[in-house]
Design an enzyme around this catalytic site. Structure first.
Site, PDB file in Angstrom:
ATOM      1  N   LYS A  13       0.829  -1.215   0.000  1.00  0.00           N
ATOM      2  CA  LYS A  13       0.000   0.000   0.000  1.00  0.00           C
ATOM      3  C   LYS A  13       0.862   1.263   0.000  1.00  0.00           C
ATOM      4  CE  LYS A  13      -2.273  -0.837   3.835  1.00  0.00           C
ATOM      5  NZ  LYS A  13      -1.624  -2.097   4.254  1.00  0.00           N
ATOM      6  N   ARG A  88      -9.375   0.782   9.087  1.00  0.00           N
ATOM      7  CA  ARG A  88      -8.881  -0.580   9.259  1.00  0.00           C
ATOM      8  C   ARG A  88      -9.913  -1.441   9.964  1.00  0.00           C
ATOM      9  NH1 ARG A  88      -3.046   0.283   8.951  1.00  0.00           N
ATOM     10  NH2 ARG A  88      -1.906  -1.656   9.196  1.00  0.00           N
ATOM     11  N   ARG A 123      11.813  -6.213   4.300  1.00  0.00           N
ATOM     12  CA  ARG A 123      11.435  -4.792   4.246  1.00  0.00           C
ATOM     13  C   ARG A 123      12.392  -3.922   5.063  1.00  0.00           C
ATOM     14  NH1 ARG A 123       5.422  -2.573   4.965  1.00  0.00           N
ATOM     15  NH2 ARG A 123       5.479  -3.375   7.092  1.00  0.00           N
ATOM     16  N   ARG A 155      11.454  -2.390  10.789  1.00  0.00           N
ATOM     17  CA  ARG A 155      10.390  -2.069  11.741  1.00  0.00           C
ATOM     18  C   ARG A 155      10.290  -3.135  12.823  1.00  0.00           C
ATOM     19  NH1 ARG A 155       5.110  -0.363   8.348  1.00  0.00           N
ATOM     20  NH2 ARG A 155       4.182  -1.571  10.048  1.00  0.00           N
ATOM     21  N   ARG A 166      -0.386  -9.591  12.860  1.00  0.00           N
ATOM     22  CA  ARG A 166      -0.952  -8.478  12.080  1.00  0.00           C
ATOM     23  C   ARG A 166      -1.845  -9.012  10.957  1.00  0.00           C
ATOM     24  NH1 ARG A 166       4.142  -5.407  10.334  1.00  0.00           N
ATOM     25  NH2 ARG A 166       2.721  -3.838   9.508  1.00  0.00           N
TER      26      ARG A 166
END
Ligand code: AMP
Length: 212
Positions: A13, A88, A123, A155, A166
């Site tokens: 996203k 969300r 990532r 992260r 998640r």
């Protein structure tokens, strides 16, 4: 164009919202980035959000709804906006409706869970909001942001166990939004591709028909 980007964590996203933002000259509002900045700055909001984020759970609605209300009221959103990571949950979508905000299109980026887990492990992000992947989207210089030159980092919530939590949160609380928006005729679905550029081509192609 007032746009919502839906998708699992790591679906791309943030990357696609950068491209849409460049194409249409509208700001991308990423609640996750705003919350991470608040944590770095040590604000009360950051302190309140951190434990939820570290656990892979959603931050309480009143925190994120307040953020969105402030941003959408700002001048920068006059010609449109991209919401990346909000709403969300159904209550958040209802709060957005209650603000009287018109949404033109909700774009859902679809990526299978196992692919997400693989992606998240590579990532690397920057505090300026830019996001990279060691294999799929490497920065020009390893470990350094192309945009601002700062050091990239992993992260805290990209650890595999947290990613799985998640994803579970996404399926339970966020995925029902697809039905919420498709019943209003607003949902567009795009399959995430191996190559970022291929996904971008599909995304921008799909949005063309919403151009004024
Ligand atoms: P993201 O960067 O979008 O993956 O968001 C990272 C984390 O921030 C999420 O796992 C949540 O803990 C929190 N967060 C971001 N956006 C929201 C939201 N709209 N509602 C609740 N929590 C959020």
């Amino acid at each position: 164009m007032n746009l919502i980007l839906l998708g699992a964590p790591g679906a791309g996203k943030g990357t696609q919202s950068e491209k849409i933002s460049e194409r249409y000259g509208i700001p991308a509002i990423a609640t996750g980035d705003i919350l991470r900045k608040a944590i770095q700055e040590g604000t009360e909001m950051g302190k309140a959000a951190k434990s939820y984020m570290d656990a892979g759970r959603l931050v309480p609605d009143e925190v994120v709804i307040g953020i969105i209300r402030d941003y959408l009221a700002s001048d920068a959103c006059r010609n449109g906006f991209i919401l990346d990571g909000f709403p969300r949950s159904i209550p958040q979508a209802e709060a957005l409706d209650a603000m009287g905000i018109r949404i033109d299109v909700v774009l859902s980026l679809e990526v299978p869970d196992e692919k997400i887990v693989e992606r998240m492990s590579g990532r690397r992000v920057c505090s300026c909001g830019a996001s990279y992947h060691v294999t799929y989207k490497p920065p020009k210089t390893e470990g350094v942001c192309d945009k601002c030159g700062a050091a990239l980092y992993i992260r805290d919530d990209d650890a595999e166990e947290t990613v799985r939590r998640r994803l579970a949160t996404f399926h339970a609380q966020t995925e029902p939004l697809k039905e919420y928006y498709s019943s209003r005729g607003l949902l567009l679905t795009v399959q995430g591709q191996e190559e970022v550029a291929d996904t971008t081509a599909l995304v921008l192609g799909a949005l063309r028909r919403f151009e004024a």
